[in-house]
Write a protein that holds these residues in place. Structure first.
Motif, PDB file in Angstrom:
ATOM      1  N   PHE A  99       0.838  -1.186   0.000  1.00  0.00           N
ATOM      2  CA  PHE A  99       0.000   0.000   0.000  1.00  0.00           C
ATOM      3  C   PHE A  99       0.874   1.237   0.000  1.00  0.00           C
ATOM      4  O   PHE A  99       1.943   1.255   0.597  1.00  0.00           O
ATOM      5  N   TYR A 100       0.408   2.275  -0.682  1.00  0.00           N
ATOM      6  CA  TYR A 100       1.062   3.581  -0.708  1.00  0.00           C
ATOM      7  C   TYR A 100       0.344   4.472   0.297  1.00  0.00           C
ATOM      8  O   TYR A 100      -0.877   4.586   0.280  1.00  0.00           O
ATOM      9  N   ARG A 101       1.097   5.117   1.176  1.00  0.00           N
ATOM     10  CA  ARG A 101       0.511   6.005   2.176  1.00  0.00           C
ATOM     11  C   ARG A 101       0.554   7.442   1.654  1.00  0.00           C
ATOM     12  O   ARG A 101       1.604   7.985   1.355  1.00  0.00           O
ATOM     13  N   THR A 102      -0.630   8.070   1.532  1.00  0.00           N
ATOM     14  CA  THR A 102      -0.706   9.452   1.052  1.00  0.00           C
ATOM     15  C   THR A 102      -0.325  10.418   2.169  1.00  0.00           C
ATOM     16  O   THR A 102      -0.140  10.015   3.322  1.00  0.00           O
ATOM     17  N   ILE A 103      -0.235  11.689   1.835  1.00  0.00           N
ATOM     18  CA  ILE A 103       0.087  12.719   2.825  1.00  0.00           C
ATOM     19  C   ILE A 103      -0.966  12.751   3.919  1.00  0.00           C
ATOM     20  O   ILE A 103      -0.660  12.980   5.089  1.00  0.00           O
ATOM     21  N   GLU A 104      -2.220  12.482   3.541  1.00  0.00           N
ATOM     22  CA  GLU A 104      -3.313  12.492   4.512  1.00  0.00           C
ATOM     23  C   GLU A 104      -3.337  11.243   5.377  1.00  0.00           C
ATOM     24  O   GLU A 104      -4.125  11.145   6.305  1.00  0.00           O
ATOM     25  N   GLY A 105      -2.509  10.257   5.053  1.00  0.00           N
ATOM     26  CA  GLY A 105      -2.469   9.020   5.816  1.00  0.00           C
ATOM     27  C   GLY A 105      -3.340   7.908   5.262  1.00  0.00           C
ATOM     28  O   GLY A 105      -3.436   6.844   5.867  1.00  0.00           O
ATOM     29  N   LEU A 106      -3.971   8.140   4.105  1.00  0.00           N
ATOM     30  CA  LEU A 106      -4.791   7.101   3.480  1.00  0.00           C
ATOM     31  C   LEU A 106      -3.903   6.048   2.829  1.00  0.00           C
ATOM     32  O   LEU A 106      -2.825   6.360   2.309  1.00  0.00           O
ATOM     33  N   LEU A 107      -4.350   4.810   2.841  1.00  0.00           N
ATOM     34  CA  LEU A 107      -3.612   3.735   2.198  1.00  0.00           C
ATOM     35  C   LEU A 107      -4.243   3.418   0.856  1.00  0.00           C
ATOM     36  O   LEU A 107      -5.437   3.121   0.767  1.00  0.00           O
ATOM     37  N   LEU A 108      -3.434   3.498  -0.211  1.00  0.00           N
ATOM     38  CA  LEU A 108      -3.882   3.162  -1.557  1.00  0.00           C
ATOM     39  C   LEU A 108      -3.185   1.880  -1.976  1.00  0.00           C
ATOM     40  O   LEU A 108      -1.968   1.754  -1.850  1.00  0.00           O
ATOM     41  N   LYS A 109      -3.944   0.911  -2.465  1.00  0.00           N
ATOM     42  CA  LYS A 109      -3.376  -0.376  -2.853  1.00  0.00           C
ATOM     43  C   LYS A 109      -2.536  -0.225  -4.116  1.00  0.00           C
ATOM     44  O   LYS A 109      -2.979   0.339  -5.109  1.00  0.00           O
ATOM     45  N   CYS A 110      -1.313  -0.715  -4.067  1.00  0.00           N
ATOM     46  CA  CYS A 110      -0.415  -0.671  -5.223  1.00  0.00           C
ATOM     47  C   CYS A 110      -0.768  -1.812  -6.172  1.00  0.00           C
ATOM     48  O   CYS A 110      -0.978  -2.948  -5.748  1.00  0.00           O
ATOM     49  N   LEU A 111      -0.836  -1.487  -7.451  1.00  0.00           N
ATOM     50  CA  LEU A 111      -1.200  -2.471  -8.464  1.00  0.00           C
ATOM     51  C   LEU A 111      -0.013  -2.775  -9.363  1.00  0.00           C
ATOM     52  O   LEU A 111       0.842  -1.924  -9.599  1.00  0.00           O
ATOM     53  N   GLY A 112       0.003  -3.984  -9.893  1.00  0.00           N
ATOM     54  CA  GLY A 112       1.006  -4.385 -10.865  1.00  0.00           C
ATOM     55  C   GLY A 112       0.563  -4.031 -12.271  1.00  0.00           C
ATOM     56  O   GLY A 112      -0.469  -3.381 -12.488  1.00  0.00           O
ATOM     57  N   LEU A 113       1.306  -4.482 -13.237  1.00  0.00           N
ATOM     58  CA  LEU A 113       1.061  -4.142 -14.640  1.00  0.00           C
ATOM     59  C   LEU A 113      -0.289  -4.670 -15.139  1.00  0.00           C
ATOM     60  O   LEU A 113      -1.064  -3.935 -15.745  1.00  0.00           O
ATOM     61  N   ILE A 114      -0.597  -5.918 -14.869  1.00  0.00           N
ATOM     62  CA  ILE A 114      -1.834  -6.517 -15.375  1.00  0.00           C
ATOM     63  C   ILE A 114      -3.052  -5.876 -14.725  1.00  0.00           C
ATOM     64  O   ILE A 114      -4.014  -5.503 -15.398  1.00  0.00           O
ATOM     65  N   GLU A 115      -2.996  -5.717 -13.392  1.00  0.00           N
ATOM     66  CA  GLU A 115      -4.134  -5.115 -12.693  1.00  0.00           C
ATOM     67  C   GLU A 115      -4.336  -3.663 -13.096  1.00  0.00           C
ATOM     68  O   GLU A 115      -5.462  -3.201 -13.249  1.00  0.00           O
ATOM     69  N   SER A 116      -3.243  -2.924 -13.281  1.00  0.00           N
ATOM     70  CA  SER A 116      -3.368  -1.517 -13.654  1.00  0.00           C
ATOM     71  C   SER A 116      -3.952  -1.365 -15.056  1.00  0.00           C
ATOM     72  O   SER A 116      -4.783  -0.487 -15.284  1.00  0.00           O
ATOM     73  N   ASN A 117      -3.556  -2.226 -15.992  1.00  0.00           N
ATOM     74  CA  ASN A 117      -4.134  -2.167 -17.346  1.00  0.00           C
ATOM     75  C   ASN A 117      -5.617  -2.498 -17.322  1.00  0.00           C
ATOM     76  O   ASN A 117      -6.409  -1.866 -18.025  1.00  0.00           O
ATOM     77  N   ARG A 118      -6.010  -3.465 -16.524  1.00  0.00           N
ATOM     78  CA  ARG A 118      -7.424  -3.815 -16.404  1.00  0.00           C
ATOM     79  C   ARG A 118      -8.215  -2.652 -15.804  1.00  0.00           C
ATOM     80  O   ARG A 118      -9.314  -2.330 -16.263  1.00  0.00           O
ATOM     81  N   LEU A 119      -7.643  -1.994 -14.805  1.00  0.00           N
ATOM     82  CA  LEU A 119      -8.317  -0.864 -14.169  1.00  0.00           C
ATOM     83  C   LEU A 119      -8.406   0.337 -15.118  1.00  0.00           C
ATOM     84  O   LEU A 119      -9.431   1.013 -15.164  1.00  0.00           O
TER      85      LEU A 119
END
Length: 106
Positions: free
Chosen positions: A11-31
């Motif tokens: 997970f990537y932690r934003t400045i606000e402290g939110l956690l964003l799930k990191c995606l790989g190549l296949i998942e990011s292309n699908r999204l």
């Protein structure tokens, strides 16, 4: 620390402290496909796509560049992007009937 590992997911932690799930190549292309051409078929621009993806809780380091590549590679967006939707006539100003000549409301 900008990244957290929870279980098998990163997970990537934003400045606000939110956690964003990191995606790989296949998942990011699908999204990217789902956001751009998904159920509603809105064909969003690159910046809007990035905003929607982050708002949905996902992240990857090259997100904006990938959004631009996907947007520029979309045939529908490129085919209809330059069509002018208004007529090619001179625009005429509309006068306000409640407005006098000297700028005082009557």
């Amino acid at each position: 620390m900008k990244y957290d590992l929870i279980g098998d997911d990163m997970f990537y932690r934003t400045i606000e402290g939110l956690l964003l799930k990191c995606l790989g190549l296949i998942e990011s292309n699908r999204l990217l496909h789902e956001v751009h051409e998904g159920t509603c078929g809105t064909y969003q621009s690159a910046h809007k796509m990035k905003w929607l993806i982050r708002r949905s809780g996902y992240y990857w380091p090259t997100m904006l560049e990938d959004c631009f590549k996907y947007y520029k590679g979309c045939q529908e967006c490129q085919r209809f992007g330059k069509i002018q939707m208004v007529s090619a006539s001179v625009m005429n100003p509309i006068s306000n009937p409640g407005h006098s000549e000297v700028g005082v409301w009557t």
